[in-house]
Design a protein around this motif. Sequence first.
Motif, PDB file in Angstrom:
ATOM      1  N   ASP A  11       0.865  -1.193   0.000  1.00  0.00           N
ATOM      2  CA  ASP A  11       0.000   0.000   0.000  1.00  0.00           C
ATOM      3  C   ASP A  11       0.893   1.232   0.000  1.00  0.00           C
ATOM      4  O   ASP A  11       1.044   1.918   1.007  1.00  0.00           O
ATOM      5  CB  ASP A  11      -0.886  -0.050   1.255  1.00  0.00           C
ATOM      6  N   THR A 200     -12.613   8.670   8.075  1.00  0.00           N
ATOM      7  CA  THR A 200     -12.870   7.254   7.836  1.00  0.00           C
ATOM      8  C   THR A 200     -13.875   6.664   8.821  1.00  0.00           C
ATOM      9  O   THR A 200     -14.027   5.454   8.906  1.00  0.00           O
ATOM     10  CB  THR A 200     -11.559   6.452   7.895  1.00  0.00           C
ATOM     11  N   THR A 234      -8.871   7.895  -0.094  1.00  0.00           N
ATOM     12  CA  THR A 234      -9.057   6.482   0.210  1.00  0.00           C
ATOM     13  C   THR A 234      -8.523   6.246   1.620  1.00  0.00           C
ATOM     14  O   THR A 234      -8.376   7.184   2.406  1.00  0.00           O
ATOM     15  CB  THR A 234      -8.366   5.602  -0.848  1.00  0.00           C
ATOM     16  N   LYS A 235      -8.232   5.000   1.983  1.00  0.00           N
ATOM     17  CA  LYS A 235      -7.670   4.705   3.302  1.00  0.00           C
ATOM     18  C   LYS A 235      -6.722   3.523   3.204  1.00  0.00           C
ATOM     19  O   LYS A 235      -6.668   2.838   2.165  1.00  0.00           O
ATOM     20  CB  LYS A 235      -8.767   4.434   4.332  1.00  0.00           C
ATOM     21  N   LYS A 237      -5.155  -0.008   3.357  1.00  0.00           N
ATOM     22  CA  LYS A 237      -5.775  -1.298   3.083  1.00  0.00           C
ATOM     23  C   LYS A 237      -5.888  -2.143   4.342  1.00  0.00           C
ATOM     24  O   LYS A 237      -4.986  -2.167   5.176  1.00  0.00           O
ATOM     25  CB  LYS A 237      -4.970  -2.053   2.020  1.00  0.00           C
ATOM     26  N   GLU A 242     -14.748   3.346   6.949  1.00  0.00           N
ATOM     27  CA  GLU A 242     -14.949   3.484   5.510  1.00  0.00           C
ATOM     28  C   GLU A 242     -14.620   4.892   5.068  1.00  0.00           C
ATOM     29  O   GLU A 242     -14.591   5.832   5.872  1.00  0.00           O
ATOM     30  CB  GLU A 242     -16.399   3.151   5.139  1.00  0.00           C
ATOM     31  N   GLN A 277     -18.629   8.961  -5.058  1.00  0.00           N
ATOM     32  CA  GLN A 277     -18.136   7.642  -4.656  1.00  0.00           C
ATOM     33  C   GLN A 277     -17.753   6.885  -5.918  1.00  0.00           C
ATOM     34  O   GLN A 277     -18.596   6.373  -6.652  1.00  0.00           O
ATOM     35  CB  GLN A 277     -19.214   6.876  -3.887  1.00  0.00           C
ATOM     36  N   THR A 280     -15.531   1.371  -3.859  1.00  0.00           N
ATOM     37  CA  THR A 280     -15.489   1.140  -2.416  1.00  0.00           C
ATOM     38  C   THR A 280     -14.276   1.824  -1.793  1.00  0.00           C
ATOM     39  O   THR A 280     -13.141   1.629  -2.240  1.00  0.00           O
ATOM     40  CB  THR A 280     -15.443  -0.362  -2.120  1.00  0.00           C
ATOM     41  N   ASN A 281     -14.536   2.677  -0.810  1.00  0.00           N
ATOM     42  CA  ASN A 281     -13.480   3.393  -0.085  1.00  0.00           C
ATOM     43  C   ASN A 281     -12.629   4.289  -0.985  1.00  0.00           C
ATOM     44  O   ASN A 281     -11.464   4.568  -0.668  1.00  0.00           O
ATOM     45  CB  ASN A 281     -12.577   2.416   0.683  1.00  0.00           C
ATOM     46  N   ARG A 282     -13.209   4.759  -2.080  1.00  0.00           N
ATOM     47  CA  ARG A 282     -12.537   5.731  -2.944  1.00  0.00           C
ATOM     48  C   ARG A 282     -13.548   6.804  -3.337  1.00  0.00           C
ATOM     49  O   ARG A 282     -14.564   6.504  -3.981  1.00  0.00           O
ATOM     50  CB  ARG A 282     -11.951   5.076  -4.192  1.00  0.00           C
TER      51      ARG A 282
END
Length: 585
Positions: A11, A200, A234-235, A237, A242, A277, A280-282
């Motif tokens: 990551d 998040t 994002t965050k 991995k 979220e 969005q 997912t998570n982006r």
Amino acid sequence: MTLLASNYENDPIDVLVGDWMSEGNMTGRANAKANGQADAYEPTFLEALAPALPHIAKHRIKVAVNAGASDTEKLRDVVAKMVKAKGLDLSVAWISGDEVLPQLLEAQKRGGSPFENICTGEKLEDWQFEPIYAQAYLGGLGIAKAFEKGGDIVICGRVSDASPVIGAAYWWHNWQRSDLDKLANAFVAGHLSECSSYSTGGNYTGFKELECLDWTAIGYPIVEISHSGQVIVTKNKGSGGEVSVNTLTSQFLYEIQGPWYFNSDVTALLSDVSFEQVSTNRVALHGIKGGLPPPTTKVGITAKPLYQAEMHWFIAGLNIPAKARMMEQLIRTQMKSHMHNFTRLEFQTIGSCPENPTSQNAATVDFRVIAQGRRAEDLAPAKFVRPCIDPIMCAYPGATPHLDLRQAFPKEVFEYYVTLLSQSAIENRVHLASGESIDIPPPRETKTWPKHQPTQSVTAHAQNMSDFGPTVRSPLGTIVHARSGDKGSDCNVGFWVRYADEYAWLQNLLSVGFMKDLLADEYRGGRIERCEFEGLRAVHFLLKDHLDRGVGITTSVDFLGKNCAEYLRCRMVRVPMRFLARGRI
């Protein structure tokens, strides 16, 4: 830092940034610096950095933080020694220029500025306290220059919270000061990531939805910034929580002041902001435009300390207001001979007893006595804690004091004054490991923005409230998210909803007049500024001078303004039944 740096191969990240500064620790560190009592940097940064250093060196990750607080050079020296002791090839630079008390006092002496408090409107000459330290909020271009000249770790003092991200993007993409839209997007990216896990799922009114995503391992935001300024959030991995439109809307609305967002490098124009969005998570950031920075930057002034003490009693069951009134009268009588030396004395009843409580804890409230004085001896035990405790045998039924009296003895607290200083008066300088110093000039082009943010007391999209159908009394927060925070004594609060028809209702419901009613006893006559962020389905309010003098000196239990939103969400309003049928937050 270790979590992110050690997982680079799976990551990858290019720059680690960290925000260690707040108005709370600024005042405490300022006092430590002024008095030479202790190191005035943030030691928790070293705890985070030490185990991460081998991974940072291995993967050539850059680092920029504002953990220097009021001892930036000293922290730089500590970090350089730590790097050397580990035998790592990392160059440590630091930024100076944020310490500005001499410049401010000289300008005041010349009459160059009244140095008006941007929260209260007070003039510095009328402030009844003695300044001991002043810190200006610097931009990110010193960080960019340090990276450009080979710095691997850049230690800053009071750069703005978002400045490390601005500096990192400016350096990476070799931007120019005229790239205002790009800078503004990086600025907002910094705002979205500056509070760690707030983007998040932390401090998020939809938190119940995240329990299945692991509350205990909420992740850290990562911002991806392209050369054109496009931002994706994002965050890391494998982490919990979220990244969603809602979690980012929550963080976006935190501590802003309105549609103009100021930094030393750029002004971000927020009116057309929206999130998308993309997966997912982006989440993509859209609609941010850049304007010229102001010619000034914010300065926080710390005063010579005052002293504070507090004492707590527990009151349970029936007749709580009368019991509190009795206790206050008894304590005031005991304090009568020396109460004139207090600069503030308050009696607060915190909480309420529900009807037919099912446990004693549920029936118990906190009766809080809190006082402040100019000298520690004004709050000595004989003058504060004894008068609070001595009436115990003639007090209300069930009278029970809290026996942990540590807070009842005087401690230092700090008045904090927020004003503006010309950027041209600041000596912003980069100090490289080689010993070379590089001056960072102020922006050549600036704009003097109006004193107040744009405001509209009611929506421009008026509809009859009956158009939304039958209603039922319900807490506002059953369908409305909210977020609030502090800036000095100002408090901001933003509300947003899930669907477009809910937003039309929210726009029409939340006028300035309705906000005053919603605040109820919390409204004390201050100015309220209102704006709408249509792309977020949000209505935002700035409550001027709503908090008690800022976090360092407040007598309020909501010292960060974060529970203002939660209070307002529990207030009863008429909610359309069809909205409730969709489910509650």
